[in-house]
Design an enzyme around this catalytic site. Structure first.
Site, short mmCIF file in Angstrom:
data_model
loop_
_atom_site.label_atom_id
_atom_site.label_comp_id
_atom_site.label_asym_id
_atom_site.label_seq_id
_atom_site.Cartn_x
_atom_site.Cartn_y
_atom_site.Cartn_z
N LYS A 45 0.99 -1.32 0.20
CA LYS A 45 0.02 -0.02 0.16
C LYS A 45 0.81 1.05 -0.05
CE LYS A 45 -3.52 2.87 0.60
NZ LYS A 45 -4.32 3.26 -0.42
N SER A 46 0.45 2.35 -0.64
CA SER A 46 1.28 3.50 -0.58
C SER A 46 1.49 3.95 0.87
CB SER A 46 0.67 4.66 -1.35
OG SER A 46 0.65 4.41 -2.70
N ASN A 69 -13.39 4.55 -5.60
CA ASN A 69 -12.77 4.50 -4.14
C ASN A 69 -12.47 6.16 -3.63
OD1 ASN A 69 -9.75 4.89 -3.44
ND2 ASN A 69 -9.95 4.10 -5.81
N MET A 71 -10.37 6.27 -0.60
CA MET A 71 -10.11 5.46 0.84
C MET A 71 -9.17 6.63 1.21
SD MET A 71 -10.88 2.51 0.12
CE MET A 71 -10.05 1.59 1.26
N GLY A 72 -8.26 7.56 0.77
CA GLY A 72 -7.65 8.59 1.42
C GLY A 72 -6.60 8.11 2.41
N CYS A 128 -2.35 9.98 -6.41
CA CYS A 128 -3.37 9.68 -5.65
C CYS A 128 -4.54 10.51 -5.86
CB CYS A 128 -2.97 9.89 -3.98
SG CYS A 128 -4.41 9.26 -3.04
N ASN A 191 -3.14 5.04 -12.40
CA ASN A 191 -4.05 5.05 -11.23
C ASN A 191 -5.20 5.23 -11.60
OD1 ASN A 191 -4.60 5.31 -8.39
ND2 ASN A 191 -2.81 6.53 -8.08
N SER A 192 -6.37 5.25 -10.67
CA SER A 192 -7.50 5.47 -10.90
C SER A 192 -7.95 7.14 -11.22
CB SER A 192 -8.44 5.09 -9.65
OG SER A 192 -8.08 6.10 -8.77
N THR A 270 -8.95 -3.79 -8.83
CA THR A 270 -10.57 -4.30 -8.50
C THR A 270 -10.67 -5.82 -8.59
OG1 THR A 270 -11.18 -2.20 -9.56
CG2 THR A 270 -12.98 -3.70 -9.09
O1 RRO Z 1 -5.94 5.60 -0.73
C1 RRO Z 1 -6.44 6.03 -1.85
O2 RRO Z 1 -7.30 6.91 -1.69
C2 RRO Z 1 -6.04 5.75 -3.15
C3 RRO Z 1 -4.70 5.71 -3.71
BR1 RRO Z 1 -3.23 6.50 -2.26
C4 RRO Z 1 -4.20 5.76 -4.87
O3 RRO Z 1 -3.16 5.98 -5.29
N1 RRO Z 1 -5.26 5.27 -5.77
C5 RRO Z 1 -6.38 5.37 -5.49
O4 RRO Z 1 -7.46 4.92 -6.28
N2 RRO Z 1 -6.88 5.44 -4.10
#
Ligand code: RRO
Length: 310
Positions: A45-46, A69, A71-72, A128, A191-192, A270
């Site tokens: 995870k980042s 998403n 997620m933050g 992100c 990335n998304s 996903t």
């Molecule tokens: O954690 C997230 O909200 C998130 C990250 Br860091 C990312 O790089 N890509 C994503 O879709 N969600």
């Protein structure tokens, strides 16, 4: 010889399919599960300097054909990953650290810490989508270059960058050429897409709560967008950047498409969330079957071999 073996600059992977950062990779337990699976590598995870709980729930909606998403960046912090990487049950796989800072200084501090540990590569997340006030570093090429120039000198292992989808060929061309100059080894595309939205018709409610219901779009809907970015980055970098494709991969044929466009490996987000790490075994089996049917001896025979439609 193993027909599924592939390379990302100095890294050798026994197969080209791995988890995308963010999915099944936040805790040691999850990382070990990826280690025990048929994933070709393990991506964390980042990680941020400090532990984060992330955004309020609901923050991840998986729908037919796409996911959204916000997620933050929930994660236990860089020190957790640095402490556990030595004991990770990696099953001989390379481990890739994903790092995410909120400033140039934070990226530098994160790299200083992970560069001292037995990670095999670092994926710098400059994309992100869910940090409301911060924007996306990769969309500002000058700031991105400042970060990457500093980080490049701190790491001997391969350094990659996770990027968002771009809207113009010109941006891709400028970014690809600059990254080659800066000594970036690989790019992870993509990335998304940052401004996705899901709404329930029955309740008329947004499906995720943070950031006004808008977040990163992933899943099958992202695949043609990501494939276009892979194709153009391969061309615009003169094939000098290794590429990891990500977006909507859930079959062996998807992997073939990404490799043909110019990727050397792919990540799954996903579909991994939905199917669990057993997905790697299924997709590798599908890949081998496809290769046998088409008499493809090695993945290197197809990487970047896309043909025109005429
Ligand atoms: O954690 C997230 O909200 C998130 C990250 Br860091 C990312 O790089 N890509 C994503 O879709 N969600």
């Amino acid at each position: 010889m193993n027909p599924l073996q592939t390379h990302i600059r100095g890294l050798t992977l026994e197969n080209p399919v791995m988890n995308a950062s963010g999915i099944w990779c936040t805790t040691l337990e999850e990382l070990n599960q990826i280690g025990h699976s048929q994933s070709g590598a393990i991506v964390t995870k980042s990680m941020t300097l400090k532990e984060r709980n992330g955004n309020p729930e609901p923050r991840f909606a998986v729908e037919e054909g796409y996911s959204v998403n916000s997620m933050g960046l929930p994660n236990p912090g860089v020190d957790y990953y640095c402490q556990h990487v030595k004991n990770l049950e990696r099953g001989g796989k390379p481990v890739i650290a994903s790092i995410a800072g909120f400033s140039v200084q934070e990226y530098t501090e994160l790299m200083a810490r992970v560069a001292r540990q037995p990670f095999d590569a670092v994926e710098v997340n400059l994309s992100c989508p869910n940090l409301e006030s911060k924007g996306i570093f990769a969309y500002d090429l000058e700031t991105a270059s400042t970060i990457l120039e500093k980080l490049r000198g701190m790491l001997t292992a391969p350094m990659g960058v996770k990027l968002p989808p771009y809207g113009t060929r010109n941006e891709i061309s400028q970014t690809a050429k600059r990254f080659v100059e800066l000594g970036v080894d690989f790019v992870t595309l993509v990335n998304s897409y940052p401004l996705g939205c899901a709404i329930d018709a029955d309740t008329r409610k947004l499906k995720i709560a943070p950031n006004g219901g808008v977040g990163g779009l992933g899943g099958k809907a992202l695949k043609p967008i990501a494939l276009g970015q892979v194709l153009l980055f391969a061309q615009e970098s003169d094939h000098k950047l290794a590429i990891i494709g990500v977006g909507g991969v859930d079959s062996g044929r998807d992997v073939i498409e990404y490799l043909t466009a110019g990727a050397s490996a792919v990540q799954i987000a996903t579909a991994l969330h939905t199917e669990s790490p057993s997905i790697f075994k299924r997709i590798n089996k599908e890949l081998l079957l496809f290769m046998k049917e088409k008499h493809i001896a090695s993945l290197s025979d197809i990487i970047g071999t896309v043909k025109s439609a005429q």
